[in-house]
Design a protein around this motif. Structure first.
Motif, PDB file in Angstrom:
ATOM      1  N   HIS A   1       3.015-106.649 -49.716  1.00  0.00           N
ATOM      2  CA  HIS A   1       4.413-106.848 -49.333  1.00  0.00           C
ATOM      3  C   HIS A   1       5.264-105.667 -49.755  1.00  0.00           C
ATOM      4  O   HIS A   1       6.166-105.247 -49.038  1.00  0.00           O
ATOM      5  N   TYR A   2       4.939-105.161 -50.940  1.00  0.00           N
ATOM      6  CA  TYR A   2       5.688-104.006 -51.432  1.00  0.00           C
ATOM      7  C   TYR A   2       5.479-102.813 -50.495  1.00  0.00           C
ATOM      8  O   TYR A   2       6.435-102.143 -50.107  1.00  0.00           O
ATOM      9  N   ASP A   3       4.222-102.606 -50.126  1.00  0.00           N
ATOM     10  CA  ASP A   3       3.921-101.496 -49.208  1.00  0.00           C
ATOM     11  C   ASP A   3       4.642-101.680 -47.877  1.00  0.00           C
ATOM     12  O   ASP A   3       5.176-100.729 -47.312  1.00  0.00           O
ATOM     13  N   GLU A   4       4.662-102.905 -47.417  1.00  0.00           N
ATOM     14  CA  GLU A   4       5.309-103.185 -46.142  1.00  0.00           C
ATOM     15  C   GLU A   4       6.804-102.891 -46.233  1.00  0.00           C
ATOM     16  O   GLU A   4       7.380-102.257 -45.352  1.00  0.00           O
TER      17      GLU A   4
ATOM     18  N   LYS B   1       8.299-100.897 -48.315  1.00  0.00           N
ATOM     19  CA  LYS B   1       8.513 -99.455 -48.481  1.00  0.00           C
ATOM     20  C   LYS B   1       8.473 -98.769 -47.121  1.00  0.00           C
ATOM     21  O   LYS B   1       9.188 -97.821 -46.859  1.00  0.00           O
ATOM     22  N   LEU B   2       7.594 -99.268 -46.267  1.00  0.00           N
ATOM     23  CA  LEU B   2       7.390 -98.648 -44.960  1.00  0.00           C
ATOM     24  C   LEU B   2       8.551 -98.917 -44.007  1.00  0.00           C
ATOM     25  O   LEU B   2       9.059 -97.995 -43.362  1.00  0.00           O
ATOM     26  N   ASN B   3       9.007-100.180 -43.908  1.00  0.00           N
ATOM     27  CA  ASN B   3      10.034-100.433 -42.889  1.00  0.00           C
ATOM     28  C   ASN B   3      11.449-100.614 -43.433  1.00  0.00           C
ATOM     29  O   ASN B   3      12.393-100.639 -42.658  1.00  0.00           O
ATOM     30  N   GLY B   4      11.580-100.769 -44.768  1.00  0.00           N
ATOM     31  CA  GLY B   4      12.906-100.667 -45.362  1.00  0.00           C
ATOM     32  C   GLY B   4      13.792-101.907 -45.231  1.00  0.00           C
ATOM     33  O   GLY B   4      14.633-102.138 -46.078  1.00  0.00           O
ATOM     34  N   ASP B   5      13.599-102.740 -44.195  1.00  0.00           N
ATOM     35  CA  ASP B   5      14.458-103.911 -44.015  1.00  0.00           C
ATOM     36  C   ASP B   5      13.676-105.164 -44.366  1.00  0.00           C
ATOM     37  O   ASP B   5      12.735-105.538 -43.682  1.00  0.00           O
ATOM     38  N   TYR B   6      14.069-105.817 -45.456  1.00  0.00           N
ATOM     39  CA  TYR B   6      13.255-106.931 -45.938  1.00  0.00           C
ATOM     40  C   TYR B   6      13.242-108.099 -44.961  1.00  0.00           C
ATOM     41  O   TYR B   6      12.313-108.888 -44.937  1.00  0.00           O
ATOM     42  N   LYS B   7      14.283-108.200 -44.137  1.00  0.00           N
ATOM     43  CA  LYS B   7      14.353-109.356 -43.239  1.00  0.00           C
ATOM     44  C   LYS B   7      13.304-109.301 -42.132  1.00  0.00           C
ATOM     45  O   LYS B   7      12.991-110.313 -41.524  1.00  0.00           O
TER      46      LYS B   7
ATOM     47  N   CYS C   1      10.276-108.132 -42.789  1.00  0.00           N
ATOM     48  CA  CYS C   1       8.970-108.122 -43.435  1.00  0.00           C
ATOM     49  C   CYS C   1       8.303-109.492 -43.315  1.00  0.00           C
ATOM     50  O   CYS C   1       8.977-110.518 -43.220  1.00  0.00           O
ATOM     51  N   SER C   2       6.971-109.485 -43.364  1.00  0.00           N
ATOM     52  CA  SER C   2       6.221-110.726 -43.158  1.00  0.00           C
ATOM     53  C   SER C   2       6.440-111.727 -44.293  1.00  0.00           C
ATOM     54  O   SER C   2       6.230-112.919 -44.115  1.00  0.00           O
TER      55      SER C   2
ATOM     56  N   LYS D   1       9.939-115.057 -44.781  1.00  0.00           N
ATOM     57  CA  LYS D   1      10.037-116.503 -44.649  1.00  0.00           C
ATOM     58  C   LYS D   1       9.775-117.193 -46.001  1.00  0.00           C
ATOM     59  O   LYS D   1      10.540-118.053 -46.423  1.00  0.00           O
ATOM     60  N   GLU D   2       8.690-116.735 -46.654  1.00  0.00           N
ATOM     61  CA  GLU D   2       8.340-117.315 -47.945  1.00  0.00           C
ATOM     62  C   GLU D   2       9.427-117.025 -48.979  1.00  0.00           C
ATOM     63  O   GLU D   2       9.791-117.880 -49.789  1.00  0.00           O
ATOM     64  N   TYR D   3       9.926-115.830 -48.914  1.00  0.00           N
ATOM     65  CA  TYR D   3      10.976-115.422 -49.849  1.00  0.00           C
ATOM     66  C   TYR D   3      12.214-116.288 -49.657  1.00  0.00           C
ATOM     67  O   TYR D   3      12.809-116.782 -50.616  1.00  0.00           O
TER      68      TYR D   3
END
Length: 991
Positions: free
Chosen positions: A673-676, A678-684, A686-687, A690-692
RNA sequence: GCCCCGGUGGUGGAAUUGGUAGACACGCAGGACUUAAAAUCCUGUGUCUUCGCGGACGUACGGGUUCAAGUCCCGUCUGGGGUACCA
């Protein structure tokens, strides 16, 4: 029965200690073998997993050599004087002796747990008076010696005194100070005792002299060049400045050429030998004198000044061929002629410059290394060949301590002179064709000479020869060799070291008599310098005086003193009459294998070679190099582990119009998740969003109720990383239970996993407490046992390579030991068969013996572990529990995993330690195959393999391959251009 | 800047003299045993392509030598270590 490593290991460690299994014999019929680890400094932090790497390797060799019938000397001890214990003493007031003893006890405990085969009866400690008595004794021998260039040896000072008494010093060919005056026998005999002492001091191998030293005010001591890294002290990182001081030094420079030549005889790594060659820094060139032109204003000065102005300036150059390119002379700011050559107009500027340059610390000097500074003196020299005037400058790019402290500047062909000339607008005279002097200097030693009178048209090489010949012919100078190596400063203004065995009577230093040794380190009230800057030893009680009245030397020896001869002491560690008896040093000779870190390349390893050569010169030992073969083990770095925590706060409006910032619960996200993020920058997007959201939504709902608001905005979202203790991380997976239980991370209990695991990110860093990445051998031994630790450290990769400590593969080697155990305990109880082994089993065994032997001989320990694994895998497949196979296998394995080997050996019915068993002989006959699997390739690419009888000739093989139906497929009806058959290797068809 | 040592799968690494690249181990995937987990065992695992057989590519990059190159030669990039006004 299960493989119970804990019980097995502690039992055998006790057995070895009680029975002194590894005590070396001082003689006998067996050939000797000396394996040595570099002397450890017992630091307060204890051992981490990187320290034993070299010890394990040397222990494997030591045990292997015993099996091979050698009388092995494998000792261990402690370099127990040193700065850290003293710094600690200054802070706490505790005597460094106590700290040192505690640290040694801890080291010993850790070393014992790993199962090393050291001969502990020979343990030495440099801080022990029985040991440093002999360090002091060697100092006295060095003090009482001079270096005779005719015999090319150090000799007792008495031979020099005899020569002085007979002939004065005019015929003496010695290594000595530059500025010795010549005297006749009559003069010598008339000199006072003080004068004798002063003159001899210029010749002694250990001497008291005034020199620029590296002074470290924070440590309150001088440091040697190799104790400074990047302009600051290696220990502590404090600034270092240059200071003129009276110091004890060792004339190591006398040995420069021999230290250089000796390298060719040593089986050390090329990089290490290169490091020493560079440090010694031999350069061949010529000296050359430039006549100073009398400046009218200086000529009108005093008579004394006039005389001195007649001095020539001598330079050292490696490029005599470029002599016609000289456009100025540069003196070091410390050069003795600077004052005398400066004309009145330039006096103020020069003085200001010199003062500033002298006060610059080592660090400042390094910091603005590219800043060009200098000043013109106003005087000139005459060019020896052209007769032209050449200006004399002062510049701090010229070092006072090297060569003559003056250079002939040839800006066209030396980049430093070039920068200086460009900066000050001095002429650049091209004398070697080939460069573009608009852009840069042309430093290469190739090309044809131009603008150079009698050198024109020559190649650089020939021009050098001719120039030197001409310089010598005209008496302007002579061919000369210079070394970068400096004499080694020997005094330290510190407490925790060997007292230098010297006292002063009427201002004359005298060495103690041998029967007065050891000069024991006195007690002091504080471990600090005195108010007037004297070293701590000046605090000793008033009674601490020679014969009750003469002051002892107050500085102590440097760290390298005790370690420069310890390898000799192990040969005869208990000898109270000599540092080591000639008989025993003749027997043990030198170290056959020395293992240690490459950080000692230009310190310890140079000094120990120096002392060895010295002791050889005086006939005390027979060898002139301490270690025949040396291996540098790589460093083990730490592999830090990180967790990633979300920091998130929302900024929202209150119903009353106010605004409030509220942090949301902190959540850990796994690596993926951290890598993801870092890569796309927008947490919303990120995969894990939903869990978050599920985790934080409760809190947001609560906030809505508490504060009666629905307007959330200005979200602040970031993820940061935190070091987590590597000991609760297994294969990058965090042990959540232990993590949550650890105090530090108590508050953050939300996790977003990947595949139901929390995965950490990893980074290679230096192993250190603050990074939570220290792994101790104790941790590993506790969890898997010492045999696993030993195997795993070796399995990690080639010994010389640096690598991070990563326990990911440790279960593999541990599993291997369990599998080995199962060969004996396959049915649950110990069961061994006395049946004849099969051909296949014998092949497995002898293949292994062969590989292991080859691997140890070339110090390739990682590959031998793989070979053991292959062997045990094959025997497991064959369900082999035959004594005839397993017994020899245990002997092969015992250097690597001694505890399990001893235990199973005993189970097999042996009553003596496995270490006394002979290494099994390898029998080629078992390896010969009836068939060879020939790879058949077309144009170098393997297409299929053919199993053929090994007895077939190459012609027969070719015929069979040609006739093969698969061959026809690849040839596609064509005739091959060429067929290569390498017997028992490969078949290649060129189509 | 100069000197030295390296660069091979997802990972640690192997290939010793130019002769089947990826041994061994980890990890991963699937399976067996188990109520379950651990432990243990079995199978697969360089990449791409193909349902499969197979095929193509592949040892930092670009060239070269050779029947054959991770290995030898030349050049480039890159990581690590040492050293630095040493004339």
């Amino acid at each position: 029965m299960e493989y119970n490593f804990k019980e097995i290991e502690s039992n055998w460690q006790k057995y070895w200690a009680t029975n002194k299994t590894f005590a070396a014999k001082d003689g006998g019929d067996k050939p000797k073998y000396y394996v040595l680890d570099m002397f450890p400094y017992p630091s307060g932090a204890g051992l981490h997993v990187g320290h034993p790497l070299g010890y394990i390797a040397s222990d494997i060799v030591a045990r292997y050599k015993r099996h091979k019938g050698f009388n092995v000397l494998h000792p261990m001890g402690y370099d127990s004087f040193g700065l850290p214990a003293e710094q600690y003493a200054i802070q706490t007031g505790q005597h460094p002796k106590i700290t040192t003893e505690q640290n040694i006890a801890r080291y010993r405990e850790q070393l014992d747990k790993i199962g090393f085969s050291f001969d502990w009866d020979r343990e030495v400690r440099t801080s022990n008076p029985e040991y440093y008595k002999w360090t002091q004794w060697i100092f006295i021998q060095i003090f009482n010696s001079w270096y005779n260039k005719n015999s090319n040896k150090a000799e007792n000072i008495s031979t020099l005194i005899a020569e002085f008494e007979a002939n004065g010093n005019t015929k003496v060919n010695a290594v000595c100070d530059e500025d010795v005056q010549s005297f006749t026998a009559a003069q010598w005999n008339a000199f006072s005792e003080k004068e004798h002492s002063d003159i001899l001091m210029a010749y002694r191998m250990a001497y008291l002299g005034v020199a620029y030293v590296n002074w470290c005010p924070q440590l309150g001591t001088v440091l040697a060049n190799d104790e400074i890294k990047d302009g600051v002290s290696e220990r502590g990182g404090y600034p270092v400045e240059r200071k003129l001081m009276k110091q004890w030094s060792m004339r190591i420079t006398a040995y420069a050429q021999r230290l250089l030549d000796g390298l060719d005889t040593l089986d050390w790594t090329e990089s290490l030998k290169e490091a020493q060659r560079n440090w010694i820094g031999k350069s061949e060139g010529t000296s050359l004198r430039f006549k100073v032109i009398r400046h009218p204003e200086l000529v009108s000065g005093s008579q004394e000044m006039l005389n001195q102005v007649q001095h020539d300036i001598e330079v050292f150059t490696t490029r005599p061929d470029t002599v016609f390119g000289v456009s100025f002379i540069t003196l070091a700011p410390e050069h003795e002629l600077v004052d005398l050559l400066t004309t009145p107009d330039n006096k103020a500027a020069v003085e200001a410059y010199v003062t500033q340059a002298k006060n610059r610390s080592e660090r400042e000097r390094q910091a603005d290394i590219n800043k060009i500074t200098g000043v013109f003196t106003g005087s000139y020299v005459e060019h020896p060949f052209t007769g032209k005037q050449v200006p004399i400058w002062v510049g701090d790019y010229v070092l006072a301590g090297y060569g003559t402290g003056a250079v002939m500047a040839v800006p066209a062909h030396d980049s430093r002179d070039y920068s200086f000339a460009k900066h000050f607008g001095l002429p650049i005279l091209e004398v070697v064709a080939g460069g573009d002097l608009e852009k840069e200097s042309y430093d290469a030693k190739e090309g044809k000479l131009i603008n150079s009178d009698f050198l024109n048209g020559l190649d650089v090489k020939d021009a050098m020869k001719k120039a030197i010949a001409e310089i010598e012919k005209q008496g302007l100078g002579k061919g000369k060799v210079n070394f970068r190596l400096r004499d080694a400063v020997f005094g330290r203004q510190r407490y925790w070291g060997e007292p230098i065995p010297v006292y002063y009577k009427n201002d004359i230093p005298y060495a103690l008599n041998e029967n007065e040794l050891p000069l024991v380190l006195p007690e002091v009230d504080k471990y600090l310098p005195t108010e007037d800057g004297e070293p701590p030893l000046a605090r000793a009680a008033a009674s601490w005086k020679h014969e009750g009245k003469y002051d002892y030397e107050h500085s102590t020896m440097p760290g390298w003193a005790g370690s420069s001869w310890y390898f000799l002491r192990y040969m005869d560690a208990a000898n109270g009459n000599e540092f080591a008896s000639k008989k025993l040093s003749d027997y043990w000779q030198q170290v056959d294998l020395y293992i240690g870190g490459s950080e000692h390349a230009t310190g310890h390893l140079l000094y120990v070679r120096f002392w060895t050569k010295f002791l050889k010169d005086l006939g005390y030992i027979a060898i002139d190099e301490p270690a025949k073969k040396l291996i540098n083990q790589g460093m083990i770095q730490g592999l830090s582990a990180f967790v990633h925590r979300i920091h998130h706060s929302v900024n929202y409006s209150l119903p009353d119009g106010g605004r409030k910032v509220m942090p949301l619960p902190s959540v850990h996200v796994s690596k993926k998740h951290y890598d993801e993020f870092k890569l796309n920058g927008d947490y919303k997007t990120c995969s894990f969003y939903k869990e978050y959201q599920n985790i934080i939504s409760h809190r947001i709902e609560e906030l809505k109720i508490e504060e009666k608001t629905e307007q959330f905005n200005d979200e602040n979202f970031s993820i940061s990383k935190y070091n987590v203790d590597v000991n609760i991380v297994d294969n990058d997976v965090l042990d959540i239970t232990k993590y949550v239980a650890s105090k530090q991370f108590n508050d953050y209990k939300h996790f977003i996993y990947e595949n139901e695991k929390y995965v950490c990110t990893r980074e290679v860093e230096k192993m250190s407490k603050s990074k939570y990445n220290v792994v101790t051998p104790d941790d590993i031994a506790e969890k898997f046992g010492s045999d696993t630790l030993r195997l795993y450290e070796m399995f990690l990769g080639p010994l010389e390579q640096s690598k991070p400590w990563n326990t990911n593969g440790i279960t593999g080697v541990h599993g291997f030991l369990k599998k080995l155990w199962k060969l004996f305990y396959g049915t649950g109880t110990f069961a061994i068969s006395n049946d004849e082994p099969t051909k296949g089993e014998l092949k497995t065994l002898h293949k292994t013996i062969k590989k292991i032997t080859e691997d140890i001989e070339r110090f390739s320990f990682n590959t031998s572990i793989s070979n053991f694994m292959i062997c045990v895998n094959e025997l497991t497949d064959a369900k082999c529990n035959k004594r005839a196979i397993l017994e020899p296998l245990l002997i092969c394995l015992s250097p690597y995993a001694p505890h399990i080997a001893e235990e199973l050996w005993k189970q097999l019915g042996h009553t003596e330690s496995i270490s006394t068993a002979a290494f099994p002989d390898f029998n080629e006959a078992f390896l010969i195959d009836d068939n060879v699997n020939y790879p058949v390739s077309f144009n170098g690419k393997v297409k299929f393999t053919l199993e053929l009888a090994a007895t077939l000739t190459t012609q027969e093989v070719e015929a069979i391959v040609r006739a093969n139906e698969q061959t026809a497929k690849y040839l596609d009806g064509k005739e091959p251009k060429k067929v290569i058959v390498v017997h028992k290797k490969i078949v290649n068809m060129v189509v």
